[in-house]
Scaffold this motif. Structure first.
Motif, PDB file in Angstrom:
ATOM      1  N   SER A  60       0.231 -12.204  68.672  1.00  0.00           N
ATOM      2  CA  SER A  60       0.449 -13.448  69.432  1.00  0.00           C
ATOM      3  C   SER A  60      -0.908 -13.966  69.748  1.00  0.00           C
ATOM      4  O   SER A  60      -1.805 -13.391  69.888  1.00  0.00           O
ATOM      5  CB  SER A  60       1.387 -13.461  70.144  1.00  0.00           C
ATOM      6  OG  SER A  60       0.918 -12.950  71.529  1.00  0.00           O
ATOM      7  N   ARG A  75       1.654 -18.963  79.721  1.00  0.00           N
ATOM      8  CA  ARG A  75       1.430 -19.789  78.573  1.00  0.00           C
ATOM      9  C   ARG A  75       1.412 -18.615  77.453  1.00  0.00           C
ATOM     10  O   ARG A  75       0.493 -17.854  77.421  1.00  0.00           O
ATOM     11  CB  ARG A  75       0.616 -20.756  78.495  1.00  0.00           C
ATOM     12  CG  ARG A  75       0.927 -21.824  79.364  1.00  0.00           C
ATOM     13  CD  ARG A  75      -0.223 -22.871  79.339  1.00  0.00           C
ATOM     14  NE  ARG A  75       0.022 -24.173  80.281  1.00  0.00           N
ATOM     15  CZ  ARG A  75      -0.670 -24.246  81.472  1.00  0.00           C
ATOM     16  NH1 ARG A  75      -1.532 -23.138  81.912  1.00  0.00           N
ATOM     17  NH2 ARG A  75      -0.335 -25.036  82.233  1.00  0.00           N
ATOM     18  N   TRP A  76       2.035 -18.914  76.170  1.00  0.00           N
ATOM     19  CA  TRP A  76       1.919 -18.112  75.043  1.00  0.00           C
ATOM     20  C   TRP A  76       2.577 -18.895  73.814  1.00  0.00           C
ATOM     21  O   TRP A  76       3.275 -19.918  73.932  1.00  0.00           O
ATOM     22  CB  TRP A  76       2.323 -16.549  75.026  1.00  0.00           C
ATOM     23  CG  TRP A  76       3.827 -16.636  75.087  1.00  0.00           C
ATOM     24  CD1 TRP A  76       4.706 -16.361  74.054  1.00  0.00           C
ATOM     25  CD2 TRP A  76       4.605 -16.565  76.275  1.00  0.00           C
ATOM     26  NE1 TRP A  76       6.147 -16.287  74.376  1.00  0.00           N
ATOM     27  CE2 TRP A  76       5.972 -16.544  75.760  1.00  0.00           C
ATOM     28  CE3 TRP A  76       4.524 -16.926  77.568  1.00  0.00           C
ATOM     29  CZ2 TRP A  76       7.115 -16.501  76.609  1.00  0.00           C
ATOM     30  CZ3 TRP A  76       5.683 -17.014  78.546  1.00  0.00           C
ATOM     31  CH2 TRP A  76       6.856 -16.625  78.186  1.00  0.00           C
ATOM     32  N   GLN A  77       2.079 -18.387  72.872  1.00  0.00           N
ATOM     33  CA  GLN A  77       2.668 -19.299  71.317  1.00  0.00           C
ATOM     34  C   GLN A  77       2.965 -18.429  70.325  1.00  0.00           C
ATOM     35  O   GLN A  77       2.240 -17.209  70.173  1.00  0.00           O
ATOM     36  CB  GLN A  77       1.905 -20.554  71.024  1.00  0.00           C
ATOM     37  CG  GLN A  77       0.468 -20.343  70.810  1.00  0.00           C
ATOM     38  CD  GLN A  77      -0.243 -21.508  70.446  1.00  0.00           C
ATOM     39  OE1 GLN A  77      -0.417 -22.391  71.483  1.00  0.00           O
ATOM     40  NE2 GLN A  77      -0.546 -21.881  69.242  1.00  0.00           N
ATOM     41  N   THR A  78       3.582 -18.578  69.414  1.00  0.00           N
ATOM     42  CA  THR A  78       3.624 -17.876  68.223  1.00  0.00           C
ATOM     43  C   THR A  78       3.298 -18.623  67.068  1.00  0.00           C
ATOM     44  O   THR A  78       3.520 -19.844  67.041  1.00  0.00           O
ATOM     45  CB  THR A  78       5.344 -17.254  68.177  1.00  0.00           C
ATOM     46  OG1 THR A  78       6.283 -18.450  68.251  1.00  0.00           O
ATOM     47  CG2 THR A  78       5.687 -16.441  69.213  1.00  0.00           C
ATOM     48  N   SER A  79       3.414 -17.810  65.968  1.00  0.00           N
ATOM     49  CA  SER A  79       2.980 -18.492  64.646  1.00  0.00           C
ATOM     50  C   SER A  79       4.075 -18.287  63.592  1.00  0.00           C
ATOM     51  O   SER A  79       5.008 -17.464  63.801  1.00  0.00           O
ATOM     52  CB  SER A  79       1.557 -17.819  64.024  1.00  0.00           C
ATOM     53  OG  SER A  79       1.898 -16.365  63.894  1.00  0.00           O
ATOM     54  N   PRO A 110       7.666 -21.463  64.817  1.00  0.00           N
ATOM     55  CA  PRO A 110       6.580 -21.443  65.522  1.00  0.00           C
ATOM     56  C   PRO A 110       6.599 -22.211  67.120  1.00  0.00           C
ATOM     57  O   PRO A 110       7.232 -23.543  67.037  1.00  0.00           O
ATOM     58  CB  PRO A 110       5.361 -21.921  64.924  1.00  0.00           C
ATOM     59  CG  PRO A 110       6.127 -21.698  63.524  1.00  0.00           C
ATOM     60  CD  PRO A 110       7.397 -21.755  63.524  1.00  0.00           C
ATOM     61  N   GLN A 111       6.389 -21.758  68.228  1.00  0.00           N
ATOM     62  CA  GLN A 111       6.459 -22.621  69.395  1.00  0.00           C
ATOM     63  C   GLN A 111       5.633 -22.430  70.227  1.00  0.00           C
ATOM     64  O   GLN A 111       4.966 -20.998  70.495  1.00  0.00           O
ATOM     65  CB  GLN A 111       8.024 -22.125  69.872  1.00  0.00           C
ATOM     66  CG  GLN A 111       8.301 -23.090  71.182  1.00  0.00           C
ATOM     67  CD  GLN A 111       9.823 -22.878  71.445  1.00  0.00           C
ATOM     68  OE1 GLN A 111      10.713 -22.728  70.670  1.00  0.00           O
ATOM     69  NE2 GLN A 111       9.923 -23.317  72.680  1.00  0.00           N
ATOM     70  N   HIS A 112       5.042 -23.088  71.378  1.00  0.00           N
ATOM     71  CA  HIS A 112       4.491 -23.099  72.455  1.00  0.00           C
ATOM     72  C   HIS A 112       5.344 -22.918  73.640  1.00  0.00           C
ATOM     73  O   HIS A 112       6.261 -23.482  73.901  1.00  0.00           O
ATOM     74  CB  HIS A 112       3.516 -24.068  72.655  1.00  0.00           C
ATOM     75  CG  HIS A 112       2.715 -24.089  73.973  1.00  0.00           C
ATOM     76  ND1 HIS A 112       1.586 -23.455  74.055  1.00  0.00           N
ATOM     77  CD2 HIS A 112       2.938 -24.439  75.210  1.00  0.00           C
ATOM     78  CE1 HIS A 112       1.015 -23.442  75.119  1.00  0.00           C
ATOM     79  NE2 HIS A 112       1.889 -24.273  75.849  1.00  0.00           N
ATOM     80  N   TYR A 113       5.050 -21.612  74.320  1.00  0.00           N
ATOM     81  CA  TYR A 113       6.079 -21.465  75.561  1.00  0.00           C
ATOM     82  C   TYR A 113       5.116 -21.566  76.842  1.00  0.00           C
ATOM     83  O   TYR A 113       4.034 -21.143  76.845  1.00  0.00           O
ATOM     84  CB  TYR A 113       6.481 -19.798  75.338  1.00  0.00           C
ATOM     85  CG  TYR A 113       7.279 -19.762  73.955  1.00  0.00           C
ATOM     86  CD1 TYR A 113       8.568 -19.692  74.294  1.00  0.00           C
ATOM     87  CD2 TYR A 113       7.017 -19.159  72.942  1.00  0.00           C
ATOM     88  CE1 TYR A 113       9.599 -19.154  73.309  1.00  0.00           C
ATOM     89  CE2 TYR A 113       7.884 -19.134  71.837  1.00  0.00           C
ATOM     90  CZ  TYR A 113       9.053 -18.851  72.027  1.00  0.00           C
ATOM     91  OH  TYR A 113       9.907 -18.706  70.924  1.00  0.00           O
ATOM     92  N   GLU A 114       5.943 -22.011  77.741  1.00  0.00           N
ATOM     93  CA  GLU A 114       5.362 -22.223  78.998  1.00  0.00           C
ATOM     94  C   GLU A 114       6.544 -22.189  79.937  1.00  0.00           C
ATOM     95  O   GLU A 114       7.670 -22.659  80.255  1.00  0.00           O
ATOM     96  CB  GLU A 114       4.925 -23.488  79.349  1.00  0.00           C
ATOM     97  CG  GLU A 114       4.084 -23.918  80.804  1.00  0.00           C
ATOM     98  CD  GLU A 114       3.337 -25.388  80.825  1.00  0.00           C
ATOM     99  OE1 GLU A 114       2.561 -25.178  79.855  1.00  0.00           O
ATOM    100  OE2 GLU A 114       3.657 -25.962  81.514  1.00  0.00           O
TER     101      GLU A 114
END
Length: 239
Positions: A60, A75-79, A110-114
């Motif tokens: 990630s 915060r993190w995000q996936t592809s 795919p999403q940005h997580y916070e």
């Protein structure tokens, strides 16, 4: 029998060297070509049934932690290539022994997580555990955090802004053990609410009644912590 012996000598790098034995055995070129083809097919080492695809794990993008007083914004995000079932946010005092403080269900896209984590620790290590649909997992790098959560006061108010129909708000208070008073003032400094509390050391969650507050901007604070400093907004009806 001679034909079998000739074929046994056959090697893909030695085709030119078998011309004389073939000629001596009086094998026609057409027959030799057919036998050569059958021999190579039957001895091929490439077996389609034994092919196993290799799944390449795609890490990630960076897992980050931003400090906001006693709150840690994670915060993190996936592809597109990643398929996870869930994420687990873990915390540690020493970077060795971890506890799970948050579970997040993964989105298929795919999403940005916070996410916001409120802590009463002055320092900690955070990491993200990424779990796929088979139960396999891997971890992000460790992220060190230094907070100011020993400082007493309001750490968060929610919902914010507040709908006109909402009758209560949730308030998180960071405090030492003892009695205290949470209050709300309007923009002119007029005290609208006072609420006495018996506080435990660390983070305390309280609910305050705001049903009869008019719409507008307000400030909320802890009396023994000095001036009110946390702002919240109550909306007008219909907004």
């Amino acid at each position: 029998m001679k034909l079998v012996q000739i074929l046994k000598k056959l090697h893909i790098n030695e085709i030119t060297s078998i011309y004389k034995p073939v000629k001596a055995a009086k094998i026609s070129p057409a027959l030799f070509s057919l036998l050569l083809f059958l021999f190579l097919c039957s001895n091929s080492k490439i077996q389609a049934s034994t092919y196993t695809p290799v799944m390449v794990e795609v890490d990630s993008l960076p897992f980050t932690a931003e400090v906001l007083e006693c709150n840690v914004v994670l915060r993190w995000q996936t592809s597109q290539q990643q398929q996870y079932s869930r994420f687990e946010v873990e915390r540690s005092r020493d970077g060795q022994q971890f506890e799970t403080v948050m579970l997040v269900t993964a989105n298929a896209k795919p999403q940005h997580y916070e996410r916001l984590h409120t802590t009463d620790w002055s320092s900690a290590w955070y990491r993200l555990k990424m779990v796929d649909f088979k139960g396999k997992h891997h971890f992000s790098e460790l992220v060190p955090v230094q907070t100011d959560c020993k400082k007493e006061g309001i750490t968060i108010v929610y919902p914010n802004p507040v709908e006109a129909s909402t009758s209560t708000i949730n308030v998180k208070v960071s405090s030492q053990q003892g009695s205290g008073m949470v209050f709300i003032v309007d923009q002119e400094g007029k005290v609208e609410r006072r609420m006495p509390l018996d506080l435990e050391e660390g983070i305390n969650l309280i609910r305050m009644d705001i049903a009869d507050l008019a719409s507008g901007d307000y400030f909320i604070g802890l009396e023994r912590n000095g001036p009110a400093r946390f702002k919240f907004v109550k909306k007008e009806a219909g907004q």
